[in-house]
Design a protein around this motif. Sequence first.
Motif, short mmCIF file in Angstrom:
data_model
loop_
_atom_site.label_atom_id
_atom_site.label_comp_id
_atom_site.label_asym_id
_atom_site.label_seq_id
_atom_site.Cartn_x
_atom_site.Cartn_y
_atom_site.Cartn_z
N UNK A 1 -1.84 16.84 5.19
CA UNK A 1 -1.92 15.56 4.38
C UNK A 1 -2.99 15.99 3.18
N UNK A 2 -4.22 16.50 3.26
CA UNK A 2 -5.01 16.72 2.13
C UNK A 2 -4.60 17.44 1.05
N UNK A 3 -3.80 18.26 1.32
CA UNK A 3 -3.33 19.13 0.26
C UNK A 3 -2.24 18.36 -0.50
N UNK A 4 -1.45 17.32 0.12
CA UNK A 4 -0.43 16.53 -0.65
C UNK A 4 -1.04 15.49 -1.60
N UNK A 5 -2.07 14.95 -1.08
CA UNK A 5 -2.64 13.92 -2.04
C UNK A 5 -3.95 13.26 -1.52
N UNK A 6 -5.07 13.21 -2.06
CA UNK A 6 -6.35 12.60 -1.52
C UNK A 6 -6.29 11.10 -2.01
N UNK A 7 -6.28 10.30 -1.08
CA UNK A 7 -6.23 8.77 -1.25
C UNK A 7 -7.10 8.29 -2.19
N UNK A 8 -6.89 7.56 -3.12
CA UNK A 8 -7.94 7.05 -4.07
C UNK A 8 -8.45 5.70 -3.47
N UNK A 9 -9.68 5.36 -3.57
CA UNK A 9 -10.40 4.23 -3.05
C UNK A 9 -9.87 3.85 -1.83
N UNK A 10 -9.95 4.63 -0.77
CA UNK A 10 -9.23 4.27 0.46
C UNK A 10 -9.84 3.39 1.11
N UNK A 11 -11.36 3.25 1.21
CA UNK A 11 -12.14 2.32 1.80
C UNK A 11 -11.68 0.93 1.09
N UNK A 12 -11.68 0.66 0.09
CA UNK A 12 -11.52 -0.37 -0.80
C UNK A 12 -10.19 -1.12 -0.43
N UNK A 13 -9.20 -0.17 -0.36
CA UNK A 13 -7.67 -0.52 -0.36
C UNK A 13 -7.30 -1.33 1.19
N UNK A 14 -8.35 -0.41 2.15
CA UNK A 14 -8.05 -0.93 3.79
C UNK A 14 -8.83 -2.21 3.74
N UNK A 15 -9.99 -2.48 3.02
CA UNK A 15 -10.82 -3.76 3.24
C UNK A 15 -9.87 -4.74 2.70
N UNK A 16 -9.33 -4.40 1.61
CA UNK A 16 -8.78 -5.34 0.53
C UNK A 16 -7.29 -5.86 1.48
N UNK A 17 -6.94 -5.19 2.60
CA UNK A 17 -5.89 -5.55 3.39
C UNK A 17 -6.39 -6.74 4.44
N UNK A 18 -7.53 -6.39 4.71
CA UNK A 18 -8.14 -7.59 5.69
C UNK A 18 -7.22 -7.57 6.92
N UNK A 19 -7.08 -6.27 7.45
CA UNK A 19 -6.11 -5.88 8.54
C UNK A 19 -6.32 -6.90 9.78
N UNK A 20 -5.37 -7.53 10.57
CA UNK A 20 -5.18 -8.05 11.66
C UNK A 20 -4.59 -6.90 12.65
N UNK A 21 -5.16 -6.66 13.85
CA UNK A 21 -4.59 -5.75 14.76
C UNK A 21 -3.26 -6.11 15.10
N UNK A 22 -2.67 -7.21 15.30
CA UNK A 22 -1.40 -7.45 15.83
C UNK A 22 -0.50 -7.78 14.65
N UNK A 23 -0.95 -7.50 13.37
CA UNK A 23 -0.20 -7.90 12.15
C UNK A 23 1.05 -6.74 11.60
N UNK A 24 1.74 -7.12 10.81
CA UNK A 24 2.81 -6.01 10.25
C UNK A 24 2.39 -5.96 8.73
N UNK A 25 2.09 -4.71 8.57
CA UNK A 25 1.87 -4.15 7.30
C UNK A 25 2.95 -3.24 6.56
N UNK A 26 2.97 -3.07 5.29
CA UNK A 26 3.69 -2.26 4.40
C UNK A 26 3.09 -1.39 3.63
N UNK A 27 3.30 -0.18 3.53
CA UNK A 27 2.73 0.87 2.40
C UNK A 27 3.98 1.50 2.02
#
Length: 300
Positions: A1-27
Motif C-alpha cells: 500500500x505504501x508504494x501506492x499512495x501515502x494517505x494525506x492527513x490520515x489522523x485528521x480524516x479519521x477523527x473527522x469521521x467520528x467513527x462509531x464501532x457499530x456504524x456503516x462507513x463509505x470510503x
Amino acid sequence: MSSYHTPVMLKECIEGLNIRPDGTYVDVTFGGGGHSRAIMKKLGKNGRLLAFDQDADSQKNLVDDDRFEFIDQNFRYLKNFCRLHNAIPVNGILADLGVSSYQFDQAERGFSIRFDAELDMRMNQTGSLTAKEVVNTYTEADLHRIFGIYGEIQNAKSLAKTIVTARLNAPINTVADLKNAIAGLIPRGKENKYLAQVFQALRIEVNQELEVLKDFLIQSAEVLVSGGRLVVMSYHSLEDRLVKNFIAKGKFSGEVEKDFYGNDQKPFDAVSRGAITASDEEIENNNRARSAKLRIAVKK
C-alpha cells in the motif's frame, strides 16, 4: 500500500469521521486502502465499510475482512450502490479527491508531465474518452473553455489556437507531442506550473471530475444519517470551492435558500471553521499534502 499512495492527513480524516464501532462507513476513493484500513481499525464486529474505486489497479490493495465490501464503480453512483448493498443510511463518508501518487508514477497512464507516454489520463481504464481524443478532436472554442475554466490558464485562448494549428500538421498523441506543440507559450521559469495546469484541465475533462463531485455531494446528503459525517479532501481550488459552497449553502452557487420561517435550507453544518491544512512536518514528508484542503461537515 505504501508504494501506492501515502494517505494525506490520515489522523485528521479519521477523527473527522467520528467513527462509531457499530456504524456503516463509505470510503469513496479507496486507492491504496490507507484510509480504509485506518477506518477498519476503529470498527467493531458489527461495523461495515464500503469502498468505491473505478481504477482496476486499486483492487491489488483490497482488505481481507468480512466487514469490508469493495465496489468497482465511480463514486458518482454512491446512492445506487449503497442501496444495492443495503447500506442506507450510513454514518460517515470519506472522499480523498484527485489522482493518487501511484497513478502519477505509472508513466503509461499519461497523468504526469515527467514521463513521455500516450495522452491517456483515464481514471477508469475502460472509459472511452482520453486526453489524446480531447486534444485532437475538440473544437478551438471547447479547448479554450476547458483550459480557461479547469486549468485557470491565462493565455487559454492562445493555447487552444496553438493546439488546433499544430494538429493540422500531425496528431498530438503523446506527452512529448503536446509539450513540443505548446513550447512557445510556456512562461519561462514557470514551465512545471504551466504544464501542471494544462494537464489538470485535460484530466478534469476526461474524467468529468467536477460533475462527478457535484453528483457525489448531492447524494452524500441523501445517504447520510442525521448526525453523520462528511469528510472531503481536495487538492485544487475548483474542487474545494464546490465542497465549501455545498457545505455552507446546500448548493454550488448563489445564496442559501430559506424555508417559510426563514430557516436555512441546507443539509450540512460545517464542523471545522474553514479548511484544515496539513502540518509543516507532513508537507515535508509528503509533498502531495502541500495543496490539500480538508473540510468536515455533519448532516443536520
